[in-house]
Write an enzyme that holds these catalytic residues in place. Structure first.
Site, PDB file in Angstrom:
ATOM      1  N   ASN A  43       0.911  -1.133  -0.389  1.00  0.00           N
ATOM      2  CA  ASN A  43      -0.354   0.124  -0.020  1.00  0.00           C
ATOM      3  C   ASN A  43       0.327   1.274  -0.334  1.00  0.00           C
ATOM      4  O   ASN A  43       2.018   0.713   0.354  1.00  0.00           O
ATOM      5  CB  ASN A  43      -1.357   0.294   1.112  1.00  0.00           C
ATOM      6  N   ILE A  44       0.311   2.149  -0.922  1.00  0.00           N
ATOM      7  CA  ILE A  44       0.713   3.297  -1.190  1.00  0.00           C
ATOM      8  C   ILE A  44       0.421   4.281  -0.744  1.00  0.00           C
ATOM      9  O   ILE A  44      -1.293   4.885  -0.885  1.00  0.00           O
ATOM     10  CB  ILE A  44       1.558   3.851  -2.103  1.00  0.00           C
ATOM     11  N   GLU A  45       0.635   5.141   0.506  1.00  0.00           N
ATOM     12  CA  GLU A  45      -0.235   6.605   0.733  1.00  0.00           C
ATOM     13  C   GLU A  45       0.263   7.960   0.580  1.00  0.00           C
ATOM     14  O   GLU A  45       0.841   8.525   0.320  1.00  0.00           O
ATOM     15  CB  GLU A  45      -0.312   6.318   2.734  1.00  0.00           C
ATOM     16  N   CYS A  54      -4.118   0.216  -2.626  1.00  0.00           N
ATOM     17  CA  CYS A  54      -3.576  -0.684  -1.585  1.00  0.00           C
ATOM     18  C   CYS A  54      -2.981  -1.575  -1.992  1.00  0.00           C
ATOM     19  O   CYS A  54      -2.492  -1.214  -3.521  1.00  0.00           O
ATOM     20  CB  CYS A  54      -5.253  -1.666  -1.455  1.00  0.00           C
ATOM     21  N   GLU A  56      -2.709  -4.750  -2.641  1.00  0.00           N
ATOM     22  CA  GLU A  56      -4.023  -5.173  -4.197  1.00  0.00           C
ATOM     23  C   GLU A  56      -3.900  -4.402  -5.450  1.00  0.00           C
ATOM     24  O   GLU A  56      -3.040  -5.474  -6.273  1.00  0.00           O
ATOM     25  CB  GLU A  56      -5.796  -6.224  -3.569  1.00  0.00           C
ATOM     26  N   CYS A  87     -10.532  -4.151   0.364  1.00  0.00           N
ATOM     27  CA  CYS A  87     -11.762  -3.469   0.957  1.00  0.00           C
ATOM     28  C   CYS A  87     -12.007  -3.162  -0.453  1.00  0.00           C
ATOM     29  O   CYS A  87     -11.876  -4.217  -1.239  1.00  0.00           O
ATOM     30  CB  CYS A  87     -10.787  -1.973   1.235  1.00  0.00           C
ATOM     31  N   CYS A  90     -10.820  -2.176  -3.668  1.00  0.00           N
ATOM     32  CA  CYS A  90      -9.807  -3.565  -4.884  1.00  0.00           C
ATOM     33  C   CYS A  90     -10.726  -4.508  -4.429  1.00  0.00           C
ATOM     34  O   CYS A  90     -10.730  -4.889  -6.033  1.00  0.00           O
ATOM     35  CB  CYS A  90      -9.141  -3.868  -3.485  1.00  0.00           C
TER      36      CYS A  90
HETATM   37  N1  THU Z   1      -5.504  -1.603   2.350  1.00  0.00           N
HETATM   38  C1  THU Z   1      -4.435  -2.097   1.545  1.00  0.00           C
HETATM   39  O1  THU Z   1      -3.551  -1.981   1.352  1.00  0.00           O
HETATM   40  N2  THU Z   1      -5.355  -3.237   1.190  1.00  0.00           N
HETATM   41  C2  THU Z   1      -5.887  -4.206   2.276  1.00  0.00           C
HETATM   42  O2  THU Z   1      -7.040  -4.528   1.596  1.00  0.00           O
HETATM   43  C3  THU Z   1      -6.832  -2.655   3.114  1.00  0.00           C
HETATM   44  C4  THU Z   1      -6.677  -1.160   3.107  1.00  0.00           C
HETATM   45  C5  THU Z   1      -4.398   0.030   3.455  1.00  0.00           C
HETATM   46  C6  THU Z   1      -5.016   1.360   2.672  1.00  0.00           C
HETATM   47  C7  THU Z   1      -4.987   1.834   3.663  1.00  0.00           C
HETATM   48  O3  THU Z   1      -3.398   2.298   3.328  1.00  0.00           O
HETATM   49  C8  THU Z   1      -4.042   1.510   5.134  1.00  0.00           C
HETATM   50  O4  THU Z   1      -4.632  -0.323   4.455  1.00  0.00           O
HETATM   51  C9  THU Z   1      -5.135   1.674   6.290  1.00  0.00           C
HETATM   52  O5  THU Z   1      -5.879   1.364   5.865  1.00  0.00           O
END
Ligand code: THU
Length: 136
Positions: A43-45, A54, A56, A87, A90
Site C-alpha cells: 500500500n502507498i499512502e 492498496c 492489492e 477493501c 479492491c
Molecule cells: N489497505 C490495503 O492496502 N489493502 C487492504 O486490503 C485494506 C487496506 C491499506 C489502505 C491504507 O493504506 C491502509 O491499508 C489503512 O486502510
C-alpha cells in the site's frame, strides 16, 4: 498450480515496502499471472488520503501494465487479527480481472489463511455484463 505458501511469503515480503506514514498499517500482496510471472505490491499512502493505493491494486496494476490479462492466484498479508480482508474498491478491481476459479489467499502475520473467490468477496458485482445492451 500456484504454490500458496510461496505466494503468501512474497506478499509478506512486499508488505515491508509499504509507504504508510499516515495509518502505519502495512499490507503486502502478490499476484500470480497465468504465465507464471508474479507481481508484488504494497500500500502507498498520500497526504491527500484519497489517492492512497492498496497493496492489492498496486500488484494487479503492475501486472496489467506489463500485459497480463489472465491471473492464477492472489495473496494478501497484513498484521490483522484474522486474515486480511480486501477493501471494497479492491474487490471491484478483482471482479474486473479475476475469473471465479482463481484462488484468493487472505493471510496475516500469525500465519492464518483464508482461501476465497471473487464471487464470495463481491457477490453480484457490477461488471462488463452489466453494461451489455445499454447505450454505455
Ligand atoms: N489497505 C490495503 O492496502 N489493502 C487492504 O486490503 C485494506 C487496506 C491499506 C489502505 C491504507 O493504506 C491502509 O491499508 C489503512 O486502510
Amino acid at each position: 498450480m500456484v504454490n500458496r505458501d510461496l505466494l503468501l511469503e512474497q506478499a509478506r515480503k512486499a508488505r515491508e515496502q509499504a509507504y504508510v506514514p499516515y495509518s502505519g498499517f502495512k499490507v503486502g500482496a502478490a499476484v500470480a499471472a497465468a504465465d507464471g510471472r508474479v507481481f508484488t505490491g504494497c500500500n502507498i499512502e498520500n497526504a491527500g488520503y484519497s489517492p492512497t493505493n492498496c497493496a492489492e491494486r498496486t500488484a494487479i496494476f503492475k501486472a496489467i501494465s506489463e500485459g497480463v490479462r489472465e491471473f492464477a492466484a492472489l495473496a494478501v498479508v497484513a498484521d490483522t487479527p484474522g486474515p486480511c480482508q480486501p477493501c471494497g474498491v479492491c474487490r471491484q478491481v478483482l471482479a474486473e480481472f479475476f475469473d471465479d476459479d482463481v484462488p484468493i489467499f487472505l493471510g496475516n502475520l500469525a500465519g492464518e489463511v483464508e482461501e476465497t473467490r471473487i464471487s464470495k468477496l463481491l457477490p453480484n458485482a457490477f461488471s462488463a455484463k452489466s453494461l451489455e445492451g445499454t447505450d454505455k
